[in-house]
Motif scaffolding. Structure first.
Motif, short mmCIF file in Angstrom:
data_model
loop_
_atom_site.label_atom_id
_atom_site.label_comp_id
_atom_site.label_asym_id
_atom_site.label_seq_id
_atom_site.Cartn_x
_atom_site.Cartn_y
_atom_site.Cartn_z
N LEU A 190 0.82 -1.20 0.00
CA LEU A 190 0.00 0.00 0.00
C LEU A 190 0.85 1.26 0.00
O LEU A 190 0.47 2.27 -0.59
N ILE A 191 2.02 1.21 0.64
CA ILE A 191 2.87 2.41 0.72
C ILE A 191 4.18 2.24 -0.08
O ILE A 191 4.96 3.17 -0.18
N ALA A 192 4.40 1.04 -0.63
CA ALA A 192 5.65 0.80 -1.36
C ALA A 192 5.79 1.73 -2.56
O ALA A 192 6.90 2.17 -2.89
N GLY A 193 4.67 2.04 -3.23
CA GLY A 193 4.73 2.95 -4.37
C GLY A 193 5.21 4.33 -3.98
O GLY A 193 5.97 4.98 -4.72
N TRP A 194 4.79 4.79 -2.82
CA TRP A 194 5.23 6.10 -2.33
C TRP A 194 6.73 6.08 -2.02
O TRP A 194 7.46 7.03 -2.36
N ILE A 195 7.20 5.00 -1.40
CA ILE A 195 8.64 4.89 -1.11
C ILE A 195 9.43 4.85 -2.41
O ILE A 195 10.45 5.54 -2.57
N ASP A 196 8.97 4.05 -3.38
CA ASP A 196 9.68 3.93 -4.66
C ASP A 196 9.71 5.27 -5.39
O ASP A 196 10.71 5.62 -6.03
N GLU A 225 -1.78 10.19 -3.39
CA GLU A 225 -1.61 10.25 -4.85
C GLU A 225 -0.33 9.55 -5.28
O GLU A 225 -0.29 8.89 -6.32
N GLN A 226 0.73 9.70 -4.47
CA GLN A 226 1.98 9.01 -4.78
C GLN A 226 1.93 7.54 -4.40
O GLN A 226 2.62 6.72 -4.98
N ALA A 227 1.10 7.21 -3.41
CA ALA A 227 0.99 5.81 -3.00
C ALA A 227 0.30 4.97 -4.06
O ALA A 227 0.58 3.78 -4.19
N GLY A 228 -0.64 5.57 -4.79
CA GLY A 228 -1.24 4.82 -5.90
C GLY A 228 -2.75 4.82 -5.86
O GLY A 228 -3.40 5.39 -4.98
N ARG A 229 -3.32 4.13 -6.84
CA ARG A 229 -4.78 4.14 -7.00
C ARG A 229 -5.51 3.50 -5.83
O ARG A 229 -6.62 3.92 -5.48
N LEU A 230 -4.93 2.46 -5.23
CA LEU A 230 -5.60 1.83 -4.11
C LEU A 230 -5.76 2.81 -2.96
O LEU A 230 -6.82 2.89 -2.33
#
Length: 369
Positions: free
Chosen positions: A88-94, A114-119
């Motif tokens: 859930l938060i990996a996209g924000w870290i990446d 928004e940075q974390a993603g659509r979910l």
């Protein structure tokens, strides 16, 4: 602000053991939210290892929609990431790693949905009219209360779970974890690759295989102790001999130390030892620290208060879980610290209070249909 804190909901668990998908079982928690200003989901709110990422919002919709309605327009839902929903938060870290070096994680970093993603954005829609906030790895709920899921303790726990052994291998051969002055990024370097592997395996292949593997530690515990030992003593004895040999090998390889004791008290000690070590290395000395992860709520009156206090004087409080795991439970309702349906209530001052919201529900009511 009155706050209700829950952890380890595992919404989307394949076996149906996640209790908050059932309206009659989430009703006491929804009732507790009336008059509160904030709900904190302290990690593992979503089960992203047993259900595809794309399906997660649907599994959580009923609970989050009712929780947002109970909190109302002035309320907020604060979501932290754990190990089972690290995706859930990996996209924000990446996204941050694309423009800045590792080392940016403090104890409590706000996460942009928004940075974390659509979910994450969809979760924000579900909790309306309340507002969604996200943070990682922890959050300060008051000046004297720090909250974190607790998955970092897998690097220090003495309980020989899959993640403890995988983390031990990373710390032994790949990542050097500082003994003092550690940062969240140091823990992420050891654990995030494990989480990413399991997450990607679930998203890109048959997640039933991951679901089966996820319960391996629990099945082993059941076979070696308690009812499993009583029902199948010969098998338990044979498994026990193999298990003792495996523990000795694990410690000899430097992946431990892990304890061969699988009793309830050993599981409690292992988790608390790990949490105390995490707080020491990160330098957290808040008067109160809330965590989850182990599914063992506490401290309860029968617990030793000294076990739940760090050398720095922090009082540990575990929020328990909302999943049905019969192998850890007593025959009668609410007699086990693993009994599901616990929460922590936090006012503007005073100590956190444990709530047993499903203490009156027996096995027939909790068991998946």
């Amino acid at each position: 602000m009155r706050t209700i804190v829950v952890s380890d909901l595992h919404l989307g668990a394949a076996s149906g053991k996640d209790l908050l998908r059932r309206p009659e079982l989430r009703a006491p928690l929804i009732e507790a939210l009336h008059g509160a200003g904030r709900l904190v989901i302290l990690g593992d709110g979503l089960e992203l290892r047993e259900a595809a990422h794309r399906d997660a919002a649907a599994h959580a919709e009923g609970f989050l929609s009712e929780a947002g309605a109970a909190l109302g327009p002035g309320g907020e839902v604060l979501v932290l990431g754990g190990n089972h929903d690290h995706g859930l938060i990996a996209g924000w870290i990446d996204a941050r790693l694309q423009s800045e070096p590792s080392g940016f994680l403090g104890l409590s970093e706000p996460v942009d949905p928004e940075q974390a993603g659509r979910l994450a954005l969809r979760l924000g829609e579900l909790v309306a009219p309340a507002r969604l906030r996200m943070a990682y790895p922890g959050a300060w709920l008051r000046d004297d209360v720090f909250a974190i899921h607790g998955h970092y303790l897998d690097l220090h726990s003495t309980t020989p779970t899959f993640e403890r052994l995988a983390a031990g291998a990373m710390a032994r051969w790949v990542v050097q974890l500082p003994d003092a002055g550690a940062r969240p990024d140091d823990y992420e370097a050891a654990l995030a690759p494990i989480y990413a592997f399991l997450h990607q395996l679930t998203q890109r292949s048959d997640h039933a295989a991951v679901s089966a593997g996820a319960g391996a530690s629990a099945r082993a515990w059941t076979a070696l102790a308690g009812e499993g030992r009583r029902r199948h003593p010969v098998r338990a004895t044979a498994l026990g001999a193999a298990y003792l040999g495996a523990v000795a090998l694990i410690n000899a390889l430097g992946l431990g130390p892990v304890d061969r004791d699988l009793s309830g008290s050993a599981l409690r000690r292992g988790g608390l030892r790990g949490m105390r070590e995490v707080l020491r290395r990160l330098g957290v000395d808040a008067p109160y620290v809330l965590f989850g992860h182990t599914h063992r709520s506490g401290p309860w009156p029968q617990d030793d208060a000294a076990e739940w206090t760090t050398p720095a004087g922090s009082h540990l409080v575990n929020t328990g879980s909302w999943v049905y795991q019969p192998h850890f439970l007593s025959a009668e309702p609410n007699a086990s610290p693993y009994w599901p349906g616990t929460a922590v209530e936090l006012d503007t001052d005073g100590p956190p209070r444990l709530l047993r919201l499903l203490g009156d529900r027996g096995h027939p009511e909790l068991r998946p249909g």
